[in-house]
Design an enzyme around this catalytic site. Structure first.
Site, PDB file in Angstrom:
ATOM      1  N   GLN A 185      -9.639  -4.359  -1.022  1.00 19.44           N
ATOM      2  CA  GLN A 185      -9.314  -2.940  -0.961  1.00 19.44           C
ATOM      3  C   GLN A 185     -10.568  -2.140  -1.326  1.00 19.44           C
ATOM      4  O   GLN A 185     -11.169  -2.380  -2.373  1.00 19.44           O
ATOM      5  CB  GLN A 185      -8.179  -2.611  -1.926  1.00 19.44           C
ATOM      6  CG  GLN A 185      -6.859  -3.271  -1.573  1.00 19.44           C
ATOM      7  CD  GLN A 185      -6.163  -2.626  -0.388  1.00 19.44           C
ATOM      8  OE1 GLN A 185      -6.590  -1.592   0.117  1.00 19.44           O
ATOM      9  NE2 GLN A 185      -5.086  -3.237   0.072  1.00 19.44           N
ATOM     10  N   TYR A 213       0.927 -12.688   3.799  1.00 20.92           N
ATOM     11  CA  TYR A 213      -0.386 -12.025   3.876  1.00 20.92           C
ATOM     12  C   TYR A 213      -0.945 -11.760   2.462  1.00 20.92           C
ATOM     13  O   TYR A 213      -1.310 -10.635   2.125  1.00 20.92           O
ATOM     14  CB  TYR A 213      -0.305 -10.689   4.632  1.00 20.92           C
ATOM     15  CG  TYR A 213       0.639 -10.634   5.805  1.00 20.92           C
ATOM     16  CD1 TYR A 213       0.240 -11.062   7.069  1.00 20.92           C
ATOM     17  CD2 TYR A 213       1.929 -10.125   5.670  1.00 20.92           C
ATOM     18  CE1 TYR A 213       1.106 -10.985   8.156  1.00 20.92           C
ATOM     19  CE2 TYR A 213       2.798 -10.045   6.751  1.00 20.92           C
ATOM     20  CZ  TYR A 213       2.383 -10.475   7.992  1.00 20.92           C
ATOM     21  OH  TYR A 213       3.243 -10.389   9.063  1.00 20.92           O
ATOM     22  N   GLU A 234      -1.140 -17.230   3.300  1.00 21.93           N
ATOM     23  CA  GLU A 234      -2.346 -16.546   3.782  1.00 21.93           C
ATOM     24  C   GLU A 234      -3.017 -17.473   4.789  1.00 21.93           C
ATOM     25  O   GLU A 234      -3.014 -18.693   4.609  1.00 21.93           O
ATOM     26  CB  GLU A 234      -3.290 -16.221   2.620  1.00 21.93           C
ATOM     27  CG  GLU A 234      -4.662 -15.710   3.001  1.00 21.93           C
ATOM     28  CD  GLU A 234      -4.620 -14.465   3.864  1.00 21.93           C
ATOM     29  OE1 GLU A 234      -5.339 -14.428   4.881  1.00 21.93           O
ATOM     30  OE2 GLU A 234      -3.871 -13.522   3.520  1.00 21.93           O
ATOM     31  N   ASP A 294       2.272  -7.324   3.107  1.00 22.13           N
ATOM     32  CA  ASP A 294       1.139  -6.404   3.224  1.00 22.13           C
ATOM     33  C   ASP A 294       0.413  -6.782   4.514  1.00 22.13           C
ATOM     34  O   ASP A 294      -0.675  -7.355   4.488  1.00 22.13           O
ATOM     35  CB  ASP A 294       0.226  -6.543   2.000  1.00 22.13           C
ATOM     36  CG  ASP A 294      -0.952  -5.578   2.023  1.00 22.13           C
ATOM     37  OD1 ASP A 294      -0.973  -4.682   2.898  1.00 22.13           O
ATOM     38  OD2 ASP A 294      -1.864  -5.726   1.190  1.00 22.13           O
ATOM     39  N   CYS A 319      -0.924  -0.417   5.944  1.00 24.27           N
ATOM     40  CA  CYS A 319      -2.142   0.344   6.225  1.00 24.27           C
ATOM     41  C   CYS A 319      -2.022   1.119   7.526  1.00 24.27           C
ATOM     42  O   CYS A 319      -3.008   1.701   7.996  1.00 24.27           O
ATOM     43  CB  CYS A 319      -3.360  -0.587   6.262  1.00 24.27           C
ATOM     44  SG  CYS A 319      -3.249  -1.898   7.489  1.00 24.27           S
ATOM     45  N   GLU A 353      -2.671   4.538   3.294  1.00 23.74           N
ATOM     46  CA  GLU A 353      -1.929   3.367   2.838  1.00 23.74           C
ATOM     47  C   GLU A 353      -0.593   3.877   2.308  1.00 23.74           C
ATOM     48  O   GLU A 353      -0.533   4.932   1.670  1.00 23.74           O
ATOM     49  CB  GLU A 353      -2.709   2.661   1.733  1.00 23.74           C
ATOM     50  CG  GLU A 353      -2.354   1.215   1.537  1.00 23.74           C
ATOM     51  CD  GLU A 353      -3.264   0.270   2.298  1.00 23.74           C
ATOM     52  OE1 GLU A 353      -3.052  -0.943   2.186  1.00 23.74           O
ATOM     53  OE2 GLU A 353      -4.175   0.740   3.002  1.00 23.74           O
TER      54      GLU A 353
END
Length: 361
Positions: A185, A213, A234, A294, A319, A353
Site C-alpha cells: 500500500q 488475495y 495468495e 482484497d 481499489c 480505496e
C-alpha cells in the site's frame, strides 16, 4: 508513473467528490453513508518511480502528465512523496554524476516506510559490473539505504532487497517485511487506518476466517487476532514468502497460507479437483464464519462471488468502486451492506480505496 495534479487547497473538495461518488455507487443497495478516512495533504506516498530525462549534459527526474505521456515534467522534488524520498532525491542525483552509477541509468524507484527504512532501485540499459557494485556499496553507506541494481537478466542487491515497516493496530505493533518489486500500500498513514477499520469491523469471533488475495499479510496479521483460525491464499510467490516471514516474526501461529489463486481455491472448496498445494489442509475442518477479500481492480470473478454467498459475513476491501458495486449487485439478493468506508489512499487522483461489510439477510 504519472504526475498527480498536486494542490492541497483543493484536497477537501476532491475528497467530498469521492465521498459523493462512492455514496452514489452504493445507493442502490441501501448502504449507510461511508465513514471517511482522509490522507495527509503532502508527503504521504511511501514509494515513487521516476524516469530520467536528459537535457543537454544534465539529467533530471521526470514524470508525465496523464493527458500527455510524451511530454516529461522535470522534477527536483516530489511533495506527495515521503520526506525521506525528498531527502534522498538530490543526494542520489549528485551521485549519478559518477559514471559507474550514472552510465545508462534510465529509471529510479524509491521504497520507504513510516518506520524510516528506505530502498532505492536503479534500472539500467547495460550490464552491471564490479565498478558498479563498489560505487553502489559506497552510496548505500552514505545514504543509509539498501540499493538494488537491475538490468536485463541481472539483479544485484546491496544490503537487503526489502524494507521493514511497523504499523500499530488496536494498540499492537505489527512488523512487516515489504519486498522490492512486490505490491505494498503506497499511503502508509491511510493503510494504518484501513487496518484498524477492518480489525474493528470484523470484531471478536469464535469461528474461522477465509482470506483471499492476502499479499504479504498486510491484513492477515491483525485480523488473525480476531478469529480462531485463518486460511489465507495468495498467488505471488514473492508475496507468499514475505507473508510467511511476517507471520513468524509477529508470532502469529493460527494462519495456514497456501499459494493458490482465488479461482483455484473456489474449485478446491467446490471439490472440482484436488490441489497438491492443499495436501495436509483439512478444508472441511474449518468453520468459516467470515470471508475477507482484497481483490485486484477487476474485482471478484463470478465463481468467487458465488463462493462468497456461502459466508454469513463478507469483509471486502476494494481499489475499484465500480467493480465493488458490480460484485455487491451479484450478492445483493443474499447479503446487505451494513458498514462502508472510504480510504483516501490516492489524493489528487480519481482513484479511491473503499471497504464494505456485507451480512447475510
Amino acid at each position: 508513473m504519472s504526475l498527480p495534479h498536486f494542490d492541497p487547497s483543493h484536497y477537501d473538495a476532491q475528497l467530498a467528490d469521492k465521498q459523493a461518488r462512492l455514496s452514489g455507487l452504493l445507493a442502490p443497495f441501501a448502504a449507510p453513508e461511508p465513514e471517511v478516512f482522509d490522507s495527509p495533504r503532502e508527503h504521504y506516498r511511501l514509494r515513487a518511480e521516476f524516469r530520467l530525462w536528459r537535457e543537454g549534459e544534465a539529467r533530471h527526474y521526470a514524470m508525465f502528465d496523464p493527458g500527455d505521456k510524451r511530454k516529461p515534467i522535470l522534477l527536483d522534488d516530489f511533495p506527495i512523496a515521503s520526506e525521506r524520498i525528498n531527502d534522498l532525491m538530490p543526494r542520489l542525483k549528485a551521485a549519478w554524476e559518477n559514471a559507474a552509477l550514472g552510465f545508462k541509468l534510465f529509471q529510479v524507484e524509491f521504497l520507504t516506510t513510516l518506520a524510516g527504512d528506505a530502498l532505492i532501485t536503479l534500472c539500467y540499459h547495460r550490464p552491471l559490473d564490479t565498478f558498479w557494485q563498489t560505487a553502489a556499496e559506497r552510496l548505500a553507506a552514505e545514504l543509509g539505504v539498501s540499493i538494488v541494481g537491475r538490468s536485463r537478466g541481472q539483479r544485484l542487491v546491496v544490503g537487503r532487497d526489502y524494507v521493514e515497516e511497523e504499523l500499530e493496530v488496536a494498540g499492537r505493533r505489527f512488523r512487516y517485511r515489504q519486498p522490492e518489486g512486490a505490491f505494498t500500500q503506497p499511503n502508509g498513514v491511510v493503510c494504518r487506518k484501513m487496518l484498524n477499520w477492518a480489525h474493528d469491523v470484523l470484531g471478536e469471533r469464535d469461528d474461522d476466517l477465509l482470506e483471499l488475495y492476502c499479499g504479504n499479510g498486510n491484513f492477515t496479521l491483525p485480523l488473525a487476532t480476531r478469529v480462531r483460525r485463518v486460511l489465507a491464499t495468495e498467488i505471488s510467490k514473492t508475496s507468499v514468502n514475505a507473508a510467511l516471514t511476517n507471520l513468524e516474526s509477529n508470532g502469529v501461529d493460527n494462519v495456514t497460507l497456501v499459494r493458490l489463486s482465488a479461482e483455484e481455491l473456489t474449485q478446491a472448496l467446490n471439490e472440482v479437483r484436488p490441489f497438491r498445494r492443499l495436501a495436509g489442509v483439512d478444508l472441511k475442518g474449518y468453520d468459516f464464519g467470515s470471508l475477507f477479500v482484497d481483490p485486484p481492480r477487476a474485482g471478484m470473478d463470478p465463481d468467487t462471488c458465488e463462493l462468497a454467498r456461502r459466508f454469513g459475513r463478507i469483509l471486502y476491501i476494494s481499489c475499484n468502486p465500480e467493480t465493488l458495486a458490480a460484485n455487491i449487485a451479484r450478492l445483493h439478493d443474499t447479503h446487505r451492506v451494513v458498514r462502508c468506508a472510504l480510504f483516501d489512499q490516492f489524493p489528487y487522483t480519481h482513484h479511491m480505496e473503499s471497504g464494505v461489510l456485507l451480512e447475510r439477510r
